[in-house]
Design a protein around this motif. Sequence first.
Motif, PDB file in Angstrom:
ATOM      1  N   SER A   1      25.490  26.467   3.457  1.00  0.00           N
ATOM      2  CA  SER A   1      25.252  26.039   4.838  1.00  0.00           C
ATOM      3  C   SER A   1      25.877  26.983   5.857  1.00  0.00           C
ATOM      4  O   SER A   1      25.367  27.137   6.969  1.00  0.00           O
ATOM      5  CB  SER A   1      25.784  24.620   5.053  1.00  0.00           C
TER       6      SER A   1
ATOM      7  N   LEU B 210      17.949  29.686  -2.369  1.00  0.00           N
ATOM      8  CA  LEU B 210      17.431  28.333  -2.141  1.00  0.00           C
ATOM      9  C   LEU B 210      15.965  28.231  -2.564  1.00  0.00           C
ATOM     10  O   LEU B 210      15.522  27.178  -3.042  1.00  0.00           O
ATOM     11  CB  LEU B 210      17.589  27.959  -0.674  1.00  0.00           C
TER      12      LEU B 210
ATOM     13  N   ASP C   9      22.508  23.782  -1.332  1.00  0.00           N
ATOM     14  CA  ASP C   9      22.290  23.558   0.100  1.00  0.00           C
ATOM     15  C   ASP C   9      23.619  23.474   0.848  1.00  0.00           C
ATOM     16  O   ASP C   9      23.808  24.123   1.883  1.00  0.00           O
ATOM     17  CB  ASP C   9      21.523  22.244   0.300  1.00  0.00           C
TER      18      ASP C   9
ATOM     19  N   GLU D 298      11.342  28.694   2.074  1.00  0.00           N
ATOM     20  CA  GLU D 298      12.583  29.489   1.990  1.00  0.00           C
ATOM     21  C   GLU D 298      12.254  30.967   1.797  1.00  0.00           C
ATOM     22  O   GLU D 298      12.920  31.844   2.351  1.00  0.00           O
ATOM     23  CB  GLU D 298      13.453  28.981   0.840  1.00  0.00           C
TER      24      GLU D 298
END
Length: 591
Positions: A182, A195, A178, A211
């Motif tokens: 980003s 993800l 994560d 996702e």
Amino acid sequence: MRISASVLPVVLALAAAHETAWAAPPIPAPADSVETIQLRPGEPPAVSLTPDLLYRILVAELSAQQGQYDDAAQELLGVARDTLDPRLGQRAFQMAMTGRNLALALQSAREWARLDPENPEAVAASLALSASSGQTDGLARTLARRIESADDKDQAVVQAAGIVSKMTDKRLALDVLDKALSGVVKTSALAHLALADASWAAGEPRRAVDEAYQAQALDPDSPDAAQRVLEYGLRVEPRQAIGDTYAYLAKHPNQRALQLLLVSRLTGQGQFDEALKLLGSMRRQTPEDFDLLYTEAEVNARAGRYDAAKALLNEYITIQQQRRQAVADGATNAQADVSDARLLLVQIAERQGELKEAIQELRSIDEPNLRFQAQTHEAVLYGKLGDLARARATLDAIKPADRRERTVIVLTRASIYRDAGRTDQAVETLKAADLDMPDTPEIKYELGMLLHQQGKKAEFEALMRRVIALDPDNANAYNSLGYTYVEENRDLPEARDLLERALDLDPDNAYILDSVGWYLFRTRDYQGALEYLRRSYDHLPAADVAAHLGETLWMLKRRDEARRIWGEGRKADPDNETLKATLKRLGVTLP
């Protein structure tokens, strides 16, 4: 140092391998000479293989053969530092991981990466182990910087996902990914797919689906996103996942792989008519795709429509036989395709109880690579018919090509005796084979399991430990020993270690997931137990697993759900002893 005869071939092979891999044969030198190291840009260093260097490598390899992996890794790590050869750093890392010494593995991985900084596997191992040791912020920042500076950001995302996937704590891995993604996640469909996969591995199916949909929004034509929408969506909202997959296929009618995946999943859910309807559409679209005949036969067989399945298989065999007549075997895969069809006909005949018909199909298989399998299966079917003399004769007539086939024959003979209720004879067979082939882990494992059935727990434990020593990657041995401790509610700390190792080796094995769940139940972590037992039951809806899952739900006060699961288990296996004992102990009567 005296070297035993059994180790000598390994020693000679290692010496030859290192001389050819490292450098040209060195000029003869005095015995007390030191190795010389020649650095070569872009290549491993050239190292003269001195007696001292060879001795240290052999000591490490012999230590590994004796199960002393920490000693082996430490020695190889030292040699790697002295010679600057990254291959020895890699070998040290492998030894430390086999011995489950994560601290030593981290040292070795860092040395390997230091010596070969352009090797993505070395860097991945170093970063992932650092993260597993709690150093996650550094890993996330490092991966984010690599992605930001990369010319090919998609490739950098793939590498980051690969690195994180090596972490043992999947929830922590998701957190790291994560943070690492980003900076690109708003614009990168590939980042959302990474993800999605990490979320699924971390046990978060809802997020995995979300996702996947975000990836599809960014790249509506992506077959990878569509595949994940289907796979992950089936766990969360199956009707929507299937509907969205049909919508994607309407716009992309040539996505054969996704069509076949949908057929498979529809079949798995028992929607046989829907699966066959899709196959019919595919056949009309590509009538020359004869493999779809076989797939359609498989679906009909799963649905219990055996006459339709056999008619399709015989049609398929006729087509493939025509190909064989037109083109020599070896030039096409027609011979293998015919054999696959006959094997499915064997399965159908067995399900219908037509064992003699199944034997005739097995005898029709002429592909050399399948003859051994067909012959051993024929022996098993004679055993099921109660004709043990024919079963033995069939096995005796086989001329094994190697040690592996000898082992399979022994295991098959023992299983025939076991299934016929002659456990003592099966044990005698395996004991004789164990004397004849003493270092064969498969024989020791089966012998141990039979002895366990006979209540000979000490002999069982000794054999499982010997299997682990001979084959440190044998997940079944770790699981069998660990589960035994859990079932008997003893030695739970060792059971945890054994089951953790089994799970590392085979993370999706339903039996291992059940064992881990039952261990967590024993330690009163009912929520954790529920997670693993649900995963196990999804893969293997067997009565034993249903017993464990139902009891966990019962302890969580989810009584109606527990009864439903137990009812499913009883329907699958009405005489299952584990399930009956569970219901009796809890005082539960099912309708």
